[in-house]
Design a protein around this motif. Sequence first.
Motif, mmCIF file in Angstrom:
data_model
loop_
_atom_site.group_PDB
_atom_site.id
_atom_site.type_symbol
_atom_site.label_atom_id
_atom_site.label_comp_id
_atom_site.label_asym_id
_atom_site.label_seq_id
_atom_site.Cartn_x
_atom_site.Cartn_y
_atom_site.Cartn_z
ATOM 1 N N ALA A 89 0.900 -1.301 0.024
ATOM 2 C CA ALA A 89 0.139 -0.123 -0.091
ATOM 3 C C ALA A 89 0.824 1.262 -0.035
ATOM 4 N N MET A 90 2.097 1.161 0.924
ATOM 5 C CA MET A 90 2.912 2.373 0.691
ATOM 6 C C MET A 90 3.576 2.594 -0.546
ATOM 7 N N ASP A 100 6.566 5.176 12.495
ATOM 8 C CA ASP A 100 6.782 6.525 12.109
ATOM 9 C C ASP A 100 5.986 6.965 10.786
ATOM 10 N N PHE A 101 5.541 6.028 10.028
ATOM 11 C CA PHE A 101 4.920 6.412 9.013
ATOM 12 C C PHE A 101 3.331 6.436 9.055
ATOM 13 N N TYR A 102 2.919 6.471 10.421
ATOM 14 C CA TYR A 102 1.490 6.490 10.701
ATOM 15 C C TYR A 102 0.801 7.691 10.537
ATOM 16 N N ASN A 103 -0.347 7.659 9.846
ATOM 17 C CA ASN A 103 -0.891 9.079 9.548
ATOM 18 C C ASN A 103 -2.398 8.666 9.542
ATOM 19 N N ASN A 145 -4.141 8.436 6.238
ATOM 20 C CA ASN A 145 -3.964 7.346 5.335
ATOM 21 C C ASN A 145 -4.272 6.090 5.809
ATOM 22 N N ILE A 146 -4.359 6.084 7.319
ATOM 23 C CA ILE A 146 -4.268 4.579 7.966
ATOM 24 C C ILE A 146 -5.554 4.673 8.751
ATOM 25 N N LEU A 147 -6.454 3.936 8.656
ATOM 26 C CA LEU A 147 -7.827 3.633 9.601
ATOM 27 C C LEU A 147 -7.693 2.319 10.314
ATOM 28 N N VAL A 148 -7.444 2.349 11.648
ATOM 29 C CA VAL A 148 -7.587 1.124 12.710
ATOM 30 C C VAL A 148 -9.039 0.856 12.955
ATOM 31 N N ILE A 188 11.471 8.903 5.518
ATOM 32 C CA ILE A 188 10.869 7.753 6.238
ATOM 33 C C ILE A 188 10.422 6.537 5.322
ATOM 34 N N TYR A 189 9.973 6.880 4.183
ATOM 35 C CA TYR A 189 9.886 5.894 3.122
ATOM 36 C C TYR A 189 10.892 5.198 3.026
ATOM 37 N N CYS A 190 12.181 5.795 2.694
ATOM 38 C CA CYS A 190 13.415 5.083 2.530
ATOM 39 C C CYS A 190 13.590 3.860 3.390
#
Length: 327
Positions: free
Chosen positions: A258-259, A276-279, A282-285, A309-311
Amino acid sequence: MKVCVISFDFWGYDAHIVEALCSKGIDAHHIKIGDVTHSNFSERATNAVSKIFFNKNLKTEKRQKFVLDSLEQLGHQDQILVLNPDTFDLSTLEKIRQYSDRLITYLYDSLDRFPVEQEKLCLFDKIFSFDIEDVKKYDFEKLTNYIYLPHLCYKKQNPEMDLFYITSYDNKRVDFIKHLTKRLLELALKFQIIVIGKKGWKHQLKNIFIQVPENLHIIFSIKKISHEKLPEYYKNSKALLDLTRENQYGLSFRVFEAMALEKKIITDNEFIKSYDFYNPNNILVLNETCSNLDQSFFELPYEKIPEDIYCQYTLDFWVDKIFNLKS
């Protein structure tokens, strides 16, 4: 440097590791035991008898011999990465150990799901795990799965679906899907869910989801979709669903797929919030009833993950970490 990756590679992920190593100028080889099967009916019949009367799986023995024969041809390796160490006998791992200065393993699954005896674990110079609880309990080194797909901006895609999910049959997941399906219908969202199981499960699953109209694409199949074709399904959806197995505390490959494709993620995995990529854009728990799922989540545009962060979740970073290629 000579490096060998030994794995079952059921889904085809591990081949990407070898490709990444070769791109770095490393002499890398892949011993794929998943390709080793019985060649004819006679071998299959003999193995069936052996398992029933002697509790001995001849296919397992054939695969382990294949690994050792392959290593004998390749010769001594600077590093060997063994994935799926639970599939090997202790004696086979001890022989593999003799072919390398550094023996490593990465645990794709939790030890609760696929136990590995302590005697086997002691043979490895380094043990990496994606599972947070195993890292805490056994002092493994934490390392997530990785982004192996090429990056693709969401603006270059025109998805027709709101949500896509493909899963193998699992009681926990199927129970959760029932709640989610109800909520998706209430919101009039477009979705496709594919549940893959064995013969005989299809009718059972249809009874579970009897209230779902067929035009909403609930698909029950015994035929697997190839690893190479999955990205095309992903690209046709705004968000991907990722549901955990029992006692799973790490992140599956679905999150990293997904990323790569800039897709939103809907999951039941609370641990994703600690990354650290949690937003939340973009992300629903999901909660237990999926009542916190709202149409606005699909309407807001995807927010790009910062490059630094992506890298850290790319295959290139993962390979450097596993094989200690950069200090």
